[in-house]
Design a protein around this motif. Structure first.
Motif, mmCIF file in Angstrom:
data_model
loop_
_atom_site.group_PDB
_atom_site.id
_atom_site.type_symbol
_atom_site.label_atom_id
_atom_site.label_comp_id
_atom_site.label_asym_id
_atom_site.label_seq_id
_atom_site.Cartn_x
_atom_site.Cartn_y
_atom_site.Cartn_z
ATOM 1 N N SER A 285 0.836 -1.210 0.000
ATOM 2 C CA SER A 285 0.000 0.000 0.000
ATOM 3 C C SER A 285 0.871 1.261 0.000
ATOM 4 N N LEU A 286 2.041 1.186 0.658
ATOM 5 C CA LEU A 286 2.956 2.326 0.642
ATOM 6 C C LEU A 286 3.551 2.514 -0.748
ATOM 7 N N VAL A 287 3.780 1.426 -1.464
ATOM 8 C CA VAL A 287 4.264 1.532 -2.847
ATOM 9 C C VAL A 287 3.249 2.309 -3.677
ATOM 10 N N GLU A 288 1.970 1.944 -3.533
ATOM 11 C CA GLU A 288 0.898 2.647 -4.260
ATOM 12 C C GLU A 288 0.849 4.114 -3.844
ATOM 13 N N GLN A 289 1.062 4.364 -2.573
ATOM 14 C CA GLN A 289 1.029 5.747 -2.065
ATOM 15 C C GLN A 289 2.161 6.572 -2.669
ATOM 16 N N MET A 290 3.322 5.975 -2.817
ATOM 17 C CA MET A 290 4.467 6.709 -3.381
ATOM 18 C C MET A 290 4.272 6.994 -4.867
ATOM 19 N N PHE A 291 3.497 6.138 -5.545
ATOM 20 C CA PHE A 291 3.161 6.415 -6.950
ATOM 21 C C PHE A 291 2.407 7.738 -7.061
ATOM 22 N N GLN A 292 1.652 8.079 -6.007
ATOM 23 C CA GLN A 292 0.827 9.292 -6.017
ATOM 24 C C GLN A 292 1.540 10.495 -5.390
ATOM 25 N N ASP A 293 2.764 10.264 -4.855
ATOM 26 C CA ASP A 293 3.489 11.359 -4.209
ATOM 27 C C ASP A 293 3.790 12.462 -5.229
ATOM 28 N N PRO A 294 3.416 13.712 -4.920
ATOM 29 C CA PRO A 294 3.574 14.797 -5.908
ATOM 30 C C PRO A 294 5.010 15.026 -6.372
ATOM 31 N N ARG A 295 5.971 14.777 -5.511
ATOM 32 C CA ARG A 295 7.370 14.992 -5.910
ATOM 33 C C ARG A 295 7.978 13.722 -6.506
ATOM 34 N N LEU A 296 7.842 12.598 -5.795
ATOM 35 C CA LEU A 296 8.498 11.356 -6.219
ATOM 36 C C LEU A 296 7.940 10.845 -7.552
ATOM 37 N N SER A 297 6.653 11.078 -7.784
ATOM 38 C CA SER A 297 6.029 10.591 -9.023
ATOM 39 C C SER A 297 6.536 11.325 -10.262
ATOM 40 N N GLN A 298 7.266 12.424 -10.051
ATOM 41 C CA GLN A 298 7.804 13.190 -11.175
ATOM 42 C C GLN A 298 9.204 12.720 -11.582
ATOM 43 N N ASN A 299 9.754 11.751 -10.853
ATOM 44 C CA ASN A 299 11.103 11.272 -11.132
ATOM 45 C C ASN A 299 11.048 9.926 -11.839
ATOM 46 N N LYS A 300 11.641 9.843 -13.022
ATOM 47 C CA LYS A 300 11.591 8.630 -13.835
ATOM 48 C C LYS A 300 12.244 7.449 -13.141
ATOM 49 N N GLN A 301 13.416 7.675 -12.532
ATOM 50 C CA GLN A 301 14.129 6.600 -11.836
ATOM 51 C C GLN A 301 13.286 6.015 -10.715
ATOM 52 N N ALA A 302 12.695 6.892 -9.916
ATOM 53 C CA ALA A 302 11.889 6.445 -8.782
ATOM 54 C C ALA A 302 10.682 5.642 -9.255
ATOM 55 N N LEU A 303 10.062 6.085 -10.352
ATOM 56 C CA LEU A 303 8.898 5.353 -10.885
ATOM 57 C C LEU A 303 9.280 3.961 -11.341
ATOM 58 N N GLU A 304 10.470 3.815 -11.958
ATOM 59 C CA GLU A 304 10.939 2.489 -12.376
ATOM 60 C C GLU A 304 11.118 1.581 -11.155
ATOM 61 N N GLY A 305 11.717 2.133 -10.101
ATOM 62 C CA GLY A 305 11.917 1.357 -8.884
ATOM 63 C C GLY A 305 10.613 0.965 -8.231
ATOM 64 N N LEU A 306 9.666 1.893 -8.188
ATOM 65 C CA LEU A 306 8.355 1.595 -7.600
ATOM 66 C C LEU A 306 7.616 0.527 -8.406
#
Length: 512
Positions: A285-306
């Motif tokens: 559920s935290l993974v899903e939450q980070m997908f919606q994070d306004p800052r983290l969701s704007q980073n391509k690397q972070a999205l690949e990791g998520l």
């Protein structure tokens, strides 16, 4: 003791060489001149004084092991071997092949692979023109092996010693010389399948060792780097800040923040933004939450990791271990070579029983994905994706050792099954024949190395060492063609025909 008795042999040789010099040219026969005699006595006195002084000034030699190392007694080895047997059998159950590498490598092989920890390597003196270092872990030598032998796919395990020049904390199972047990999967495969198997192996081993409740923290290096980027960490400081975040399991956030700001020059507001993330931990559920994070969701690397972590949790659920896994944004793993998923297993503190001390040993297993390490050794930069894990045997051994000490458990240090004894004198030859038959039949057997041992001494040895069976040969047994078999626990004895005694012992051992 006479004064001269304190002189070592080398000093005596020097003294005698001065006293026994040949006479000078002006002397005749064996008579020395007076001047030479006085000179010899003065030289002898000087030699005696200097040697005696050096001998007296020599400091007392302290017999001890080097700092951060330990001897392993037979009792320790029994426990260690049981732990290693369980770990290795799990590795083999998952199809791994064993391998080994040299205890030391070329220094250039190991440098720039461990970040700030590179200063902890043990360098060796120049040997024949090669600059060498003791291996720091088993992962970098494995990557060197893959590149050197052009191996593109391999599932291997490796058990061996490594050396790190850090401040040892013996009370927490931390040493400068210690054993690592590694499992790695090298090769190009579909995402997260090998990674999920590594986490399954960690769960199997920690459950099998019965160390208590545990939790495996997971994160992804791409999420860590993405978090740093969106928080405003300069890219040049990524690895240095990552090393600081990696200390959160040992230090409070305020201390880690202080290190990042004061020692590593990070802006306070950037450190505070990082603090908002690293306190987050949970499940899928935290993974899903980070997908919606306004800052983290704007980073391509972070999205690949998520995305990979979401897939990983699907596989972990199918393996039945998702409840043992926590997505933890504070997990960073300070080693430079990690590129993707990272994980670390910790024991959950349980209320201590009477007489037990609380155990704080940190992580007991860790690992992650390192897709670029092999390419660092390949002349053309060809990459071999890898993922693996390492079991912290020393810390696990420390926990087991402390629990056994608290419970007063005794460890049997030998596996001897049968002891060959006699109640009478002059039966050494018969005992040697019997024990040879037992050894040749694959039975673990012992006897005392005496011609005429006392029977009570032999039986007491069996009781003190836990040997379950005794075979007894004496005058009566020899005359009747039988062998007595005695149970040490019940003290019951039965007579068996000489030719059948091995079969009878094998039967008893199979039933026990």
């Amino acid at each position: 003791m006479p004064l001269l008795g304190l002189l070592p042999r080398r000093a005596w040789a020097s003294l005698l060489s001065q006293l026994l010099r040949p006479p000078c040219a002006s002397c005749t026969g064996a008579v020395r001149c007076q001047s030479q005699g006085e000179e010899s006595l003065q030289v002898a006195e000087a030699v005696l004084t200097s040697q005696l002084k050096a001998h007296q000034e020599k400091p007392n030699f302290i017999i001890k092991t080097p700092k951060g190392t330990r001897d392993l007694s037979p009792q320790h080895m029994v426990v260690r071997e049981k732990i290693l047997d369980l770990v290795i059998s799990c590795f083999k159950r998952h199809g791994a092949k064993g391998m080994d590498t040299p205890a030391f490598e070329l220094k250039e092989t190991l440098t720039e692979k461990y970040g700030e920890d590179s200063g902890l390597m043990y360098d060796l003196k120049d040997q024949g023109g090669e600059l060498l270092s003791l291996r720091y872990d088993l992962t970098v030598p494995f990557a060197r092996y893959l590149a050197m032998n052009k191996v593109k796919k391999m599932k291997r395990y490796h058990v061996g010693k490594v050396w790190r020049r850090e401040s040892p904390t013996i009370v927490q199972g931390r040493y400068r010389e210690f054993c690592q047990c590694d499992f790695d999967i090298a090769g190009q495969f579909d995402p997260m399948i090998p990674d999920a198997e590594c986490l399954k192996i960690m769960c199997e081993i920690l459950s099998g060792l019965q160390l208590g409740d545990f939790l495996i923290k997971v994160n992804d290096r791409r999420i860590v780097d993405g978090m740093f980027a969106v928080c405003g960490v300069p890219e040049s400081k990524f690895r240095a800040i990552c090393s600081s975040i990696d200390k959160l399991d040992k230090m409070a956030w305020k201390d880690v923040r202080h290190e990042m700001v004061v020692k590593k020059g990070l802006a306070p507001e950037v450190a505070d933004r990082i603090g908002d993330y690293v306190q987050c931990h949970g499940g899928v559920s935290l993974v899903e939450q980070m997908f919606q994070d306004p800052r983290l969701s704007q980073n391509k690397q972070a999205l690949e990791g998520l995305g990979d972590l979401k897939l990983l949790f699907e596989y972990l659920t199918l393996f039945g271990i998702a409840d043992k896994i926590s997505f933890d944004l504070s997990l960073a793993r300070g080693l430079d070579y990690y590129t993707g998923v990272i994980y670390e297993a910790v024991l959950l503190q349980t209320p201590t029983q009477a007489g037990e001390e609380p155990l704080n040993v940190g992580s007991v297993a860790a690992g992650g994905r390192y897709d670029g390490l092999v390419g660092m050794f390949d002349p053309k930069g060809h990459k071999v994706p890898c993922v693996g894990l390492s079991i912290g045997v020393e810390r696990i051994f420390y926990i087991v050792e402390q629990r056994m000490k608290t419970k007063g458990e005794k460890v049997r240090t030998t596996e001897t099954q049968v002891f060959v004894a006699t109640p009478q004198k002059n039966f050494l030859q018969e005992r040697l024949k019997l024990i040879a038959e037992l050894w040749d039949s694959g039975i673990k057997a012992e006897m005392l190395y005496k011609n005429n041992p006392k029977l009570l001494t032999q039986l007491h040895y069996c009781e003190s060492t836990g040997i379950p069976l005794v075979v007894i040969i004496g005058e009566q047994e020899l005359k009747e063609g039988v062998i007595k078999i005695r149970s040490v626990a019940s003290r019951e004895e039965v007579a068996i025909k000489r030719e059948n005694f091995v079969a009878e012992i094998q039967k008893r051992l199979s039933e026990s």
